[in-house]
Design a protein around this motif. Sequence first.
Motif, PDB file in Angstrom:
ATOM      1  N   SER A  13       0.830  -1.213   0.000  1.00 57.87           N
ATOM      2  CA  SER A  13       0.000   0.000   0.000  1.00 57.87           C
ATOM      3  C   SER A  13       0.856   1.250   0.000  1.00 57.87           C
ATOM      4  N   SER A  14       0.276   2.321  -0.537  1.00 57.41           N
ATOM      5  CA  SER A  14       0.863   3.659  -0.446  1.00 57.41           C
ATOM      6  C   SER A  14      -0.068   4.514   0.387  1.00 57.41           C
ATOM      7  N   ALA A  15       0.289   5.770   0.562  1.00 55.62           N
ATOM      8  CA  ALA A  15      -0.572   6.665   1.327  1.00 55.62           C
ATOM      9  C   ALA A  15      -1.915   6.876   0.629  1.00 55.62           C
ATOM     10  N   GLN A  16      -1.935   6.640  -0.686  1.00 58.85           N
ATOM     11  CA  GLN A  16      -3.164   6.852  -1.462  1.00 58.85           C
ATOM     12  C   GLN A  16      -4.054   5.613  -1.517  1.00 58.85           C
ATOM     13  N   SER A  44       5.960  -4.813 -10.869  1.00 56.18           N
ATOM     14  CA  SER A  44       7.352  -4.477 -10.561  1.00 56.18           C
ATOM     15  C   SER A  44       7.570  -4.310  -9.062  1.00 56.18           C
ATOM     16  N   LEU A  45       6.548  -3.858  -8.344  1.00 57.50           N
ATOM     17  CA  LEU A  45       6.668  -3.745  -6.891  1.00 57.50           C
ATOM     18  C   LEU A  45       6.833  -5.121  -6.250  1.00 57.50           C
ATOM     19  N   LEU A  46       6.205  -6.122  -6.833  1.00 56.52           N
ATOM     20  CA  LEU A  46       6.388  -7.486  -6.328  1.00 56.52           C
ATOM     21  C   LEU A  46       7.847  -7.903  -6.418  1.00 56.52           C
ATOM     22  N   VAL A  47       8.488  -7.616  -7.547  1.00 55.79           N
ATOM     23  CA  VAL A  47       9.907  -7.948  -7.712  1.00 55.79           C
ATOM     24  C   VAL A  47      10.755  -7.202  -6.684  1.00 55.79           C
ATOM     25  N   GLN A  48      10.460  -5.922  -6.474  1.00 55.97           N
ATOM     26  CA  GLN A  48      11.202  -5.153  -5.476  1.00 55.97           C
ATOM     27  C   GLN A  48      11.017  -5.746  -4.078  1.00 55.97           C
ATOM     28  N   ALA A  49       9.806  -6.220  -3.785  1.00 55.01           N
ATOM     29  CA  ALA A  49       9.560  -6.844  -2.482  1.00 55.01           C
ATOM     30  C   ALA A  49      10.381  -8.114  -2.329  1.00 55.01           C
ATOM     31  N   LEU A  50      10.455  -8.930  -3.382  1.00 53.26           N
ATOM     32  CA  LEU A  50      11.224 -10.169  -3.321  1.00 53.26           C
ATOM     33  C   LEU A  50      12.716  -9.899  -3.138  1.00 53.26           C
ATOM     34  N   MET A  51      13.182  -8.757  -3.614  1.00 50.03           N
ATOM     35  CA  MET A  51      14.584  -8.374  -3.414  1.00 50.03           C
ATOM     36  C   MET A  51      14.789  -7.651  -2.079  1.00 50.03           C
ATOM     37  N   GLY A  52      13.684  -7.293  -1.409  1.00 50.61           N
ATOM     38  CA  GLY A  52      13.798  -6.550  -0.150  1.00 50.61           C
ATOM     39  C   GLY A  52      14.049  -5.080  -0.353  1.00 50.61           C
ATOM     40  N   ASN A  53      13.628  -4.557  -1.496  1.00 49.61           N
ATOM     41  CA  ASN A  53      13.930  -3.165  -1.842  1.00 49.61           C
ATOM     42  C   ASN A  53      12.677  -2.325  -2.079  1.00 49.61           C
ATOM     43  N   LEU A  54      11.620  -2.563  -1.344  1.00 45.43           N
ATOM     44  CA  LEU A  54      10.434  -1.720  -1.492  1.00 45.43           C
ATOM     45  C   LEU A  54      10.760  -0.284  -1.092  1.00 45.43           C
ATOM     46  N   PRO A  55      10.254   0.720  -1.815  1.00 46.18           N
ATOM     47  CA  PRO A  55      10.449   2.110  -1.392  1.00 46.18           C
ATOM     48  C   PRO A  55       9.936   2.348   0.016  1.00 46.18           C
ATOM     49  N   ALA A  56      10.611   3.202   0.736  1.00 48.26           N
ATOM     50  CA  ALA A  56      10.249   3.462   2.134  1.00 48.26           C
ATOM     51  C   ALA A  56       8.855   4.067   2.268  1.00 48.26           C
ATOM     52  N   SER A  57       8.363   4.682   1.201  1.00 47.54           N
ATOM     53  CA  SER A  57       7.039   5.317   1.258  1.00 47.54           C
ATOM     54  C   SER A  57       5.899   4.311   1.200  1.00 47.54           C
ATOM     55  N   LEU A  58       6.215   3.031   0.938  1.00 51.48           N
ATOM     56  CA  LEU A  58       5.185   2.002   0.828  1.00 51.48           C
ATOM     57  C   LEU A  58       5.184   1.106   2.057  1.00 51.48           C
ATOM     58  N   SER A  59       4.023   0.604   2.397  1.00 50.72           N
ATOM     59  CA  SER A  59       3.895  -0.349   3.513  1.00 50.72           C
ATOM     60  C   SER A  59       3.426  -1.687   2.963  1.00 50.72           C
ATOM     61  N   HIS A  60       3.598  -2.735   3.776  1.00 48.60           N
ATOM     62  CA  HIS A  60       3.169  -4.057   3.327  1.00 48.60           C
ATOM     63  C   HIS A  60       2.680  -4.878   4.509  1.00 48.60           C
ATOM     64  N   ARG A  61       1.901  -5.891   4.178  1.00 50.39           N
ATOM     65  CA  ARG A  61       1.510  -6.901   5.157  1.00 50.39           C
ATOM     66  C   ARG A  61       1.390  -8.226   4.421  1.00 50.39           C
ATOM     67  N   GLY A  62       1.334  -9.300   5.184  1.00 48.85           N
ATOM     68  CA  GLY A  62       1.339 -10.632   4.597  1.00 48.85           C
ATOM     69  C   GLY A  62       2.696 -11.283   4.788  1.00 48.85           C
ATOM     70  N   ASP A  70      12.674 -13.637   5.164  1.00 45.92           N
ATOM     71  CA  ASP A  70      11.763 -12.584   4.727  1.00 45.92           C
ATOM     72  C   ASP A  70      12.618 -11.390   4.312  1.00 45.92           C
ATOM     73  N   PRO A  71      12.744 -11.114   3.012  1.00 48.88           N
ATOM     74  CA  PRO A  71      13.654 -10.054   2.587  1.00 48.88           C
ATOM     75  C   PRO A  71      13.224  -8.659   3.012  1.00 48.88           C
ATOM     76  N   LEU A  72      11.946  -8.501   3.366  1.00 48.86           N
ATOM     77  CA  LEU A  72      11.482  -7.184   3.801  1.00 48.86           C
ATOM     78  C   LEU A  72      11.661  -6.975   5.304  1.00 48.86           C
ATOM     79  N   ALA A  73      11.896  -8.059   6.037  1.00 44.96           N
ATOM     80  CA  ALA A  73      12.049  -7.947   7.494  1.00 44.96           C
ATOM     81  C   ALA A  73      13.473  -8.233   7.942  1.00 44.96           C
TER      82      ALA A  73
END
Length: 465
Positions: A13-16, A44-62, A70-73
């Motif tokens: 998710s983003s702020a929007q 493309s955000l899925l790929v960034q999540a798998l690499m652990g490189n989601l932009p800081a402005s985005l949040s995630h759950r699951g 867990d590359p995001l944690a």
Amino acid sequence: MSVDVMVDKLTISSAQGVILHELSFSLTAAESLTILGHTGAGKSLLVQALMGNLPASLSHRGQLRVAGIDPLASPRRARQLLWGKQVSMLPQEPWHALNPVMKVREQLYEVWRWVRGLPRAEADSLTAQNMHDLDLTDAAAKIPSQLSGGMAQRAAFAMANAAGGQLMLADEPTKGLDASRRHTVIELLQRQQRRGSLLTITHDIDVARALGGRVMVLNQGRMVEQGTADKLLRSPQHPYTQRLLQAQPQHWPAHGSTRELSSEVLVNAENLTVYRGKSRIFDELSLSIQAGEVVGLAGDSGSGKSTLGDVLLGLLPYQQGRLTLAPTLAVGAKLKLYQDPPASFAAGVPLGKLLQELIHRHRLDAAQLSPLMHRLQLLPHLLQRPAEQVSGGELQRLALLRVMLIRPRFIVADEPTSRLDPITAQMITEQLVSYCRQQQCALLLISHDRQLLDKSCDRVVQLTG
């Protein structure tokens, strides 16, 4: 070592609002998964999540697992231990993956020498072999800014492939490649399938068909259909997937070749010869374009298509011949839609602010912004984001919006749909062509897709390099 991927109800998710909705899938060793879907659907955000490189402005759950972590944690160091040797990535924008000041051959050599840890002589030999296999020998001594889009894509692929990861994440790996080059990259992706697992994001349905394995279709951030490539692409069940397949250029209606053109010639090139260093790009090339005419420009990667467009716009010099532009083509009356839209937007600045500055500087009609956003199917909240937080397809449409605000008389559109899914590509091509014909604006439309050009243009010029 095999690398397993597990994604369970991943939401980004983003702020929007929510971008990717509760996506779940798994990928084990020797499996292949191809993801198709709408531009901006979160692929493309899925790929960034798998690499652990989601932009800081985005949040995630699951839940998310790649090779047991867990590359995001996980701490950055733990993620970095995966990169290259276990997980390699081919990003959508090849120039973002390449060192801008290092020669291509040196960059590839470093992967073999330092990522793979091979002896100097073996790394040197494999580098030369890779360059030959991907027809990059002539690019060996060049830096990335000297490469065509297709050459940059092949160079980035060579480095991602050389890293040797058991899992490859390929984000639009054939974007901007002609048919022969695309076939070469598909063969390399198939080689990856034989040695490990492959997750491919693509807008090219023919690529999904060639890779086989499983296919997942995303629309508006949700998974709407999945199954084997053969069954899903032969007999899609979901209406969106059916639309996606039907929107391929071979199914587009022809524009009609009997349209009467204006007699006003806006661009006239006679016997142009262009060199880059000691290499001849093309010689004695002649071309004229009339007001309201749509001319397609086709040719293999590296044949000089983008160079010709830049010469006609006055961005590059020519060595011989003559170029005559109509007096109405003053500064601002001739513009380019770039093959790499992120390079044409300032980073870190909200897109809305950039557009407002454009409107103010050129005294444009600000009231046209909202109707054009609607026409190009762009949501208002995108204007609050900087370019790096917008999908490639959305950014390409914003680049087109910017051009339409200025209302030029001559446009060079360099692969304007290379980042778009078939449905959006058809819509954008139709919008661009319709706009130019209505406004009596000359359009040079550059593409590797000959079917797209044949269906959209008044005539097509083929370059041979």
